[in-house]
Design an enzyme around this catalytic site. Sequence first.
Site, PDB file in Angstrom:
ATOM      1  N   PRO A  12      29.536  32.458  64.436  1.00 60.24           N
ATOM      2  CA  PRO A  12      29.771  33.653  65.255  1.00 60.24           C
ATOM      3  C   PRO A  12      30.518  33.329  66.544  1.00 60.24           C
ATOM      4  CG  PRO A  12      27.408  33.189  65.041  1.00 60.24           C
ATOM      5  CD  PRO A  12      28.113  32.199  64.190  1.00 60.24           C
ATOM      6  N   GLU A  47      19.917  26.832  63.421  1.00 62.17           N
ATOM      7  CA  GLU A  47      20.451  27.178  64.751  1.00 62.17           C
ATOM      8  C   GLU A  47      21.925  26.824  64.880  1.00 62.17           C
ATOM      9  OE1 GLU A  47      18.734  28.967  67.125  1.00 62.17           O
ATOM     10  OE2 GLU A  47      17.407  29.081  65.390  1.00 62.17           O
ATOM     11  N   ARG A  71      43.253  37.223  47.652  1.00 60.71           N
ATOM     12  CA  ARG A  71      44.026  38.392  47.201  1.00 60.71           C
ATOM     13  C   ARG A  71      45.459  38.376  47.704  1.00 60.71           C
ATOM     14  NH1 ARG A  71      43.722  42.770  49.776  1.00 60.71           N
ATOM     15  NH2 ARG A  71      43.387  44.111  47.988  1.00 60.71           N
ATOM     16  N   ASP A 125      47.702  48.095  51.773  1.00 59.04           N
ATOM     17  CA  ASP A 125      46.343  47.970  52.284  1.00 59.04           C
ATOM     18  C   ASP A 125      46.239  48.211  53.769  1.00 59.04           C
ATOM     19  OD1 ASP A 125      44.972  47.353  50.044  1.00 59.04           O
ATOM     20  OD2 ASP A 125      45.151  45.189  50.278  1.00 59.04           O
TER      21      ASP A 125
HETATM   22  N1  ADE Z   1      27.525  32.614  60.786  1.00 56.78           N
HETATM   23  C1  ADE Z   1      26.591  33.488  61.209  1.00 56.78           C
HETATM   24  N2  ADE Z   1      27.140  34.631  61.624  1.00 56.78           N
HETATM   25  C2  ADE Z   1      28.494  34.505  61.452  1.00 56.78           C
HETATM   26  C3  ADE Z   1      29.598  35.350  61.705  1.00 56.78           C
HETATM   27  N3  ADE Z   1      29.455  36.574  62.226  1.00 56.78           N
HETATM   28  N4  ADE Z   1      30.827  34.876  61.420  1.00 56.78           N
HETATM   29  C4  ADE Z   1      30.985  33.638  60.907  1.00 56.78           C
HETATM   30  N5  ADE Z   1      29.972  32.792  60.668  1.00 56.78           N
HETATM   31  C5  ADE Z   1      28.737  33.212  60.934  1.00 56.78           C
END
Ligand code: ADE
Length: 243
Positions: free
Chosen positions: A89, A116, A154, A169
Site C-alpha cells: 500500500p 506487517e 490484456r 476501454d
Molecule cells: N498489500 C496490501 N494492500 C495493498 C494495496 N492496496 N496495494 C498493493 N499491495 C497491497
Amino acid sequence: MKVDIITIFPRMVEAGLAEGVVGRARTGGLIDIVVHNLRDFTTDKHHVVDDVPFGGGPGMVMKPEPFFAALAAISERRGTPDAVVMLTPAGVPFTQAGARRLVGLGHLVLLCGRYEGIDERVREALATEELSIGDYVLSGGEIPALAVVDAVARLVPGVVGDEQSVDADSFTRGLLDYPHYTRPAEFAGRPVPGVLVSGHHGEIRRWRRNAALERTAERRPDLLADAALDADEHEWLSKRSKS
Ligand code: ADE
C-alpha cells in the site's frame, strides 16, 4: 511475456490465474506465468517465512532470506528479470499507464507480502519498484499481484480477441468508458438511447464520445487534465463548465 510471482499462497494465486482472459492467455502460450511458493526457499524444517520485528511491536515481518533465495533461483532458471515489483500500500499508484509500461518489459517478478510487511532489505536490494493498487489495506499482496497481471496481460497482443475493445476501454484515452447496451431494445421500461439503434455510425461515435466525456467530467474530473482530447472535446467541456 514472462511473469514470476512469489507468494506464501500459491493456490490462491493459481486460482486467480486459471480463468478468463489470463487463463486463456496462459494455455495459449501468450504469457508464461510461474507461481512460486516462498516456503520452498526456506532452509529450516518448519519452512518459516516470518519473524518478530526488531524494536518490538505487533505482528510479524517476512524474513529476507527466502526472498533472496527465490530471486536467485528465478534468475538462474528463468533469466534476469527486467523488473522486480513489490506490492505494497506504500507503493506508487498502479494505473493504466503503468500497465502499458510493464507490458513493454519482457520479464516481471512480483513479490507478495503478508503480515506487517517484508524486511526492508528486500525492498532495498531486490525490488526495482513498489506498486499500490489503491488507498486501502489488503491482507496481502496476492490480490494486488493478480490485478497487475490481469491489467498487463490484456495488453499483450493477441490476448484480448478484439484489439479495438482494448482501445475503447476506460482509461485507454484517459476517459471513463461510455455506457453499453445490448438487446432487448426496451427492458424494464427503459429504452436504449435512440441514436444507438439508428444505424448512423457518425452519430453513434459522437454520442459515445460525449457520454464518456460527460461521465468523466461528473465522476472523475481529475482525469480530464491528462486525457487525450481533440479541439471539439475541449470546446464541449468549456461549454459544459459554463452552463
Ligand atoms: N498489500 C496490501 N494492500 C495493498 C494495496 N492496496 N496495494 C498493493 N499491495 C497491497
